[in-house]
Structure formats: structure tokens, C-alpha cells
Design an enzyme around this catalytic site. Structure first.
Site, short mmCIF file in Angstrom:
data_model
loop_
_atom_site.label_atom_id
_atom_site.label_comp_id
_atom_site.label_asym_id
_atom_site.label_seq_id
_atom_site.Cartn_x
_atom_site.Cartn_y
_atom_site.Cartn_z
N GLY A 45 60.18 28.76 -139.10
CA GLY A 45 61.23 29.57 -139.65
C GLY A 45 60.81 30.89 -139.74
O GLY A 45 59.75 31.42 -139.23
N GLN A 50 60.62 39.82 -141.95
CA GLN A 50 59.29 39.74 -141.32
C GLN A 50 59.25 40.56 -139.97
O GLN A 50 58.33 40.86 -139.37
CB GLN A 50 58.91 38.19 -140.85
CG GLN A 50 58.67 37.31 -142.06
CD GLN A 50 58.49 36.04 -141.96
OE1 GLN A 50 59.36 35.06 -141.70
NE2 GLN A 50 57.26 35.57 -141.70
N CYS A 91 52.20 31.02 -143.11
CA CYS A 91 53.10 32.09 -142.85
C CYS A 91 52.85 32.98 -141.51
O CYS A 91 51.65 33.32 -141.38
CB CYS A 91 53.13 32.77 -143.83
SG CYS A 91 54.27 34.35 -143.97
N LEU A 92 54.01 33.31 -140.62
CA LEU A 92 53.82 34.08 -139.61
C LEU A 92 53.21 35.47 -139.78
O LEU A 92 52.64 36.31 -139.05
CB LEU A 92 54.87 34.08 -138.69
CG LEU A 92 55.37 32.73 -138.16
CD1 LEU A 92 56.63 32.74 -137.43
CD2 LEU A 92 54.21 32.02 -137.28
N HIS A 133 60.53 29.09 -149.05
CA HIS A 133 59.46 30.08 -148.40
C HIS A 133 60.35 31.39 -147.59
O HIS A 133 60.03 32.46 -148.03
CB HIS A 133 58.72 29.50 -147.46
CG HIS A 133 57.78 30.18 -146.62
ND1 HIS A 133 56.38 30.09 -146.74
CD2 HIS A 133 57.94 31.34 -145.80
CE1 HIS A 133 55.54 31.01 -146.10
NE2 HIS A 133 56.63 31.65 -145.30
N GLU A 134 61.08 30.81 -146.99
CA GLU A 134 61.90 32.15 -146.19
C GLU A 134 62.85 33.02 -147.43
O GLU A 134 62.91 34.31 -146.97
CB GLU A 134 63.05 31.64 -145.25
CG GLU A 134 62.41 30.36 -144.31
CD GLU A 134 61.21 31.44 -143.37
OE1 GLU A 134 60.27 30.55 -143.08
OE2 GLU A 134 61.33 32.14 -143.25
N HIS A 137 60.77 35.35 -148.56
CA HIS A 137 60.50 36.63 -147.73
C HIS A 137 61.81 37.67 -148.27
O HIS A 137 61.43 38.94 -148.07
CB HIS A 137 60.60 36.11 -146.65
CG HIS A 137 59.33 35.66 -145.92
ND1 HIS A 137 58.27 36.80 -145.92
CD2 HIS A 137 59.08 34.65 -145.24
CE1 HIS A 137 57.25 35.95 -145.18
NE2 HIS A 137 57.68 34.55 -144.84
O1 K1U Z 1 56.25 32.73 -142.09
C1 K1U Z 1 57.36 32.09 -141.95
O2 K1U Z 1 58.56 32.11 -142.55
C2 K1U Z 1 57.11 30.96 -140.78
C3 K1U Z 1 56.44 29.62 -141.67
C4 K1U Z 1 57.39 28.79 -142.19
C5 K1U Z 1 56.67 27.82 -143.06
C6 K1U Z 1 55.83 27.02 -142.64
C7 K1U Z 1 54.98 26.00 -143.49
C8 K1U Z 1 55.53 25.81 -144.48
C9 K1U Z 1 56.51 26.70 -145.31
C10 K1U Z 1 57.07 27.65 -144.27
C11 K1U Z 1 55.90 29.03 -140.40
O3 K1U Z 1 56.29 28.16 -139.48
S1 K1U Z 1 54.08 29.11 -140.29
C12 K1U Z 1 53.71 28.22 -138.79
C13 K1U Z 1 53.91 26.72 -139.05
O4 K1U Z 1 53.77 26.00 -140.03
C14 K1U Z 1 54.06 25.84 -137.94
C15 K1U Z 1 54.08 26.45 -136.67
C16 K1U Z 1 54.24 25.32 -135.64
C17 K1U Z 1 54.70 23.96 -135.87
C18 K1U Z 1 54.76 23.62 -137.03
C19 K1U Z 1 54.57 24.45 -137.95
ZN ZN Z 2 56.41 33.44 -144.05
#
Ligand code: K1U
Ligand code: ZN
Length: 169
Positions: A45, A50, A91-92, A133-134, A137
């Protein structure tokens, strides 16, 4: 093009995003850049906040092969089922840290899609978690805000150290 992702504790991540008035070509290009940035990270996401664009736009793709892109413009949700679910979140904007967050399990989502059309659907499980979560943000909230102050301060200190080291080159 791939865009730079802001990292905690950057204060710009605390900005409240504004609604999109018209889903025009510039918004569609921004959505495409957000998908490119998310897939490259990689993530499941990304919220416009972000990438330092303070508009209510979210992209999501839970698939393994970039086959299920979901665009949410001016998204809103209501909780359908008070049952809470605990899930590990990342979270990225908080790279390298993962922790458990408790959120409602099932939500009703309303938003515009990439063509500016109204879309309504029910989400549960990881999709519900990701959408909440998004949308946090877009309201200047991060998953670390749900953790203890001690945990949040430790994450903040480690990322500030990383940013100082990067600035030093
Ligand atoms: O910071 C963001 O919004 C992205 C975040 C979204 C998220 C992940 C997990 C739970 C809630 C929200 C991410 O994508 S973090 C990276 C991640 O979880 C992932 C990366 C590659 C493959 C699978 C998962
Ligand atoms: Zn995030």
C-alpha cells in the site's frame, strides 16, 4: 517515475491530506507514479502523504504479481463489525520496523476509483488492515502512534541515527 518516500519522524507525515476535487489526468499520472513507487519499495500500500503530496489518494495491491491494483480517491470507511483483529504491520515510512496493531476486523469502504467513479465494498482481514493503515496516513497518523511511547522513541532514535549517517554520506 519513482518518488521519494518520507520517513518518520519527518513532520510532513503529520499533514492532513485534502480531498481531490476532480480526478483529471494529473491525478491519474500521480496514481501511476504511486503504484510504481509502491511496487519498487516493495509494499502492499502507499498513501500520497508518504510521497509528500497532501491529497486523499491511496494505492493498494495485495497480490504477489502486481495483478490486483486498487486505487482509492477520497476514501472513507465505517466499521461493520466491532470484532478487533491484531496483525503485524510495517510501514514504508518506518523502514525496518514491524509491530502488532489492533484494529476493527471488517469495514465498509466508499471511495472514487482511478476513473473518478464511486466504488463501495466490504473489506476484512489484511485488506481491511491495509486500508485503515493508509487512511491513517491521510490523517497524519502512523502505526507507531499505536505503540508505547518507549517503543516509539526507540524507533525514532534509530531512524534519526540512520538519517544522520545518510546525510553524512
Ligand atoms: O507504509 C505503507 O503504507 C505500506 C505498508 C502497508 C501495510 C503493510 C502491512 C500492514 C499494514 C499496512 C507496507 O506495505 S509495509 C511492507 C509490507 O508489509 C510488505 C512488503 C512486501 C510484501 C508484503 C508485505
Ligand atoms: Zn505506512
Amino acid at each position: 517515475s519513482k518518488l521519494k518516500i518520507l520517513e518518520f519522524p519527518d513532520p510532513r507525515l503529520r499533514t492532513i491530506a485534502e480531498p481531490v476535487d476532480v480526478v483529471d489526468d494529473s491525478i491519474k499520472l500521480l496514481v501511476d507514479d504511486m503504484f510504481e513507487t509502491m511496487y519498487d519499495a516493495p509494499g502492499i500500500g502507499l498513501a500520497a502523504t508518504q510521497i509528500n503530496v497532501h491529497k486523499r489518494i491511496v494505492v493498494i495491491d495485495l497480490s504477489e504479481d502486481q495483478s490486483e491494483p486498487l486505487t482509492l480517491i477520497n476514501p472513507e470507511y465505517t466499521v461493520l463489525d466491532q470484532t478487533l483483529e491484531e496483525m503485524q504491520e510495517g510501514c514504508l515510512s518506518v523502514p525496518g520496523f514491524f509491530d502488532n496493531v489492533v484494529r476493527p476486523h471488517k469495514i465498509q469502504v466508499t471511495s472514487l476509483n482511478r476513473d473518478g467513479e464511486e466504488q463501495n465494498f466490504v473489506a476484512d482481514g489484511l485488506l481491511a488492515v491495509c486500508i485503515q493503515h493508509e487512511l491513517d496516513h491521510l490523517n497524519g497518523k502512523l502505526f507507531v502512534d499505536y505503540l508505547s511511547g518507549l517503543k516509539r522513541n526507540r524507533i525514532r532514535s534509530k531512524l534519526e541515527k540512520k538519517h544522520r549517517a545518510e546525510a553524512a554520506g
